[in-house]
Design an enzyme around this catalytic site. Structure first.
Site, PDB file in Angstrom:
ATOM      1  CB  ALA A   9     -54.663  35.809 -49.681  1.00 39.72           C
ATOM      2  N   GLY A  12     -56.867  29.101 -45.027  1.00 40.53           N
ATOM      3  CA  GLY A  12     -57.523  28.069 -44.233  1.00 40.53           C
ATOM      4  C   GLY A  12     -57.070  28.088 -42.791  1.00 40.53           C
ATOM      5  N   GLY A  13     -56.183  29.032 -42.453  1.00 37.10           N
ATOM      6  CA  GLY A  13     -55.711  29.175 -41.081  1.00 37.10           C
ATOM      7  C   GLY A  13     -56.495  30.233 -40.331  1.00 37.10           C
ATOM      8  CB  VAL A  14     -56.716  31.002 -36.707  1.00 38.72           C
ATOM      9  CG1 VAL A  14     -55.270  31.251 -36.334  1.00 38.72           C
ATOM     10  CG2 VAL A  14     -57.653  31.822 -35.830  1.00 38.72           C
ATOM     11  CG  ASP A  15     -52.782  34.161 -38.103  1.00 36.81           C
ATOM     12  OD1 ASP A  15     -53.265  34.389 -36.984  1.00 36.81           O
ATOM     13  OD2 ASP A  15     -51.695  33.567 -38.270  1.00 36.81           O
ATOM     14  CB  SER A  16     -55.979  34.160 -43.925  1.00 34.92           C
ATOM     15  OG  SER A  16     -56.247  32.777 -43.820  1.00 34.92           O
ATOM     16  CG  MET A  35     -53.350  31.746 -54.043  1.00 31.04           C
ATOM     17  SD  MET A  35     -51.772  32.639 -54.198  1.00 31.04           S
ATOM     18  CE  MET A  35     -51.084  32.372 -52.558  1.00 31.04           C
ATOM     19  CB  CYS A 105     -44.645  32.065 -51.363  1.00 38.78           C
ATOM     20  SG  CYS A 105     -46.409  31.626 -51.359  1.00 38.78           S
ATOM     21  N   GLY A 129     -53.526  37.616 -44.057  1.00 37.60           N
ATOM     22  CA  GLY A 129     -53.459  37.453 -42.609  1.00 37.60           C
ATOM     23  C   GLY A 129     -52.068  37.680 -42.048  1.00 37.60           C
ATOM     24  CB  CYS A 202     -46.558  25.047 -46.821  1.00 41.77           C
ATOM     25  SG  CYS A 202     -46.225  25.696 -48.486  1.00 41.77           S
TER      26      CYS A 202
END
Length: 292
Positions: A9, A12-16, A35, A105, A129, A202
């Site tokens: 999943a 769009g962030g650094v962790d994932s 998603m 979520c 992430g 979010c």
């Protein structure tokens, strides 16, 4: 040989993004998926400013997937997100409660909807992430434990997860701290290495919960949420409020009172529309009631 196929999943962030990259490096066959949960074009939230899963975030996730050379899918989950996350969030505030939408979520989208997609794509694992870890306990059973980074730990969002799902989950960044994650992203050349972390809710952004609720509920409904601000335990009326959806337990700012003593929200009664406020000592209790 591949260690197995993994659906990651990617928000769009650094962790994932680092999670996906680590799994590629470790020899897994990785498939990325984002998603699409909220239409940011229909609201005043600035995309990429503390959000996740917006069109800009989808572009970032796709860029990372291209960089890693892995397949990438965008899953339209707007209907499921509204029904499972947004509607309960709004109704919770109308009922005088303080909801935690990230739990819904995770429960109904990440570890329900995505699990079905994982099976459809014939994947062996699902990865995110999250800062969490899965370890084997003394009985030889997998269990969810806190991450190495206590500041970023996210296990408190995952308490509804089915235990039977644990063997199918991978949390690659759970054994790292945030500086290590960003360093790895820099070294791997990921475009999101210095991207700002998403914060807060979010779909709310910087507009505040009460303003978001105004966009979801009729004005006549909000007018019926007005009532008294009463001091606890005396019951003295301290003033009027514009709606119980403006308040949450423990709140001390924005009470609408010109009062020299610091006051806290102690109770919200949805039936009488009364908000009880008082001294900090009254926030503490020796027992609680829990609903399942």
């Amino acid at each position: 040989m591949s260690k197995g196929r993994v659906l990651v999943a990617m928000s769009g962030g650094v962790d994932s993004s680092v999670a996906a990259s680590l799994l590629v490096d470790q020899g897994y066959e990785v498939i990325g998926a984002t998603m699409q949960v909220w239409d940011y074009s229909n609201c005043d939230i600035e995309e990429g400013n503390g959000t996740c899963c917006s069109s800009l975030d989808v572009d970032d996730a796709r860029s990372v997937a291209d960089h890693l050379g892995i397949p990438f899918y965008v899953l339209n989950c707007e209907t499921q997100f509204k029904e499972a996350v947004i509607d309960p969030f709004v109704q919770g505030y109308l009922n005088g409660k303080t909801p935690l939408p990230c739990v819904n979520c995770n429960t109904f989208l990440k570890f329900d909807h995505l699990v079905r997609k994982m099976k459809e794509l014939e994947c062996d694992y699902l990865s995110t992430g999250h800062y969490a870890q899965i370890r084997t306990n003394a009985k030889g059973e997998p269990e969810l434990v806190t991450s190495e980074d206590s500041w970023k730990d996210q296990t408190y969002f995952l308490f509804t997860m089915e235990k039977t799902l644990l063997p199918k989950l991978l949390f690659p960044v759970g054994g790292m701290n945030k500086p290590e994650v960003r360093k790895y992203a820099e070294e791997r050349g990921l475009v999101v290495a210095r991207k700002k972390d998403s914060t807060g809710i979010c779909f709310v952004g910087n507009q505040g919960y009460d303003n978001f609720i105004k966009t979801q509920v009729a004005g006549s409904v909000l007018k019926n949420l007005r009532g008294d601000l009463r001091r606890y335990p005396s019951g003295e009326v301290m003033g009027q409020h514009d709606g119980i959806h403006h308040y949450t337990y423990g709140q001390s700012k924005g009470l609408g009172l010109d009062h020299h003593e610091k006051m806290f929200v102690l109770k919200i009664d949805a039936d009488t529309k009364t908000v009880s406020i008082g001294e900090e000592k009254h926030l503490f209790a020796s027992s609680l009631q829990m609903e399942r």
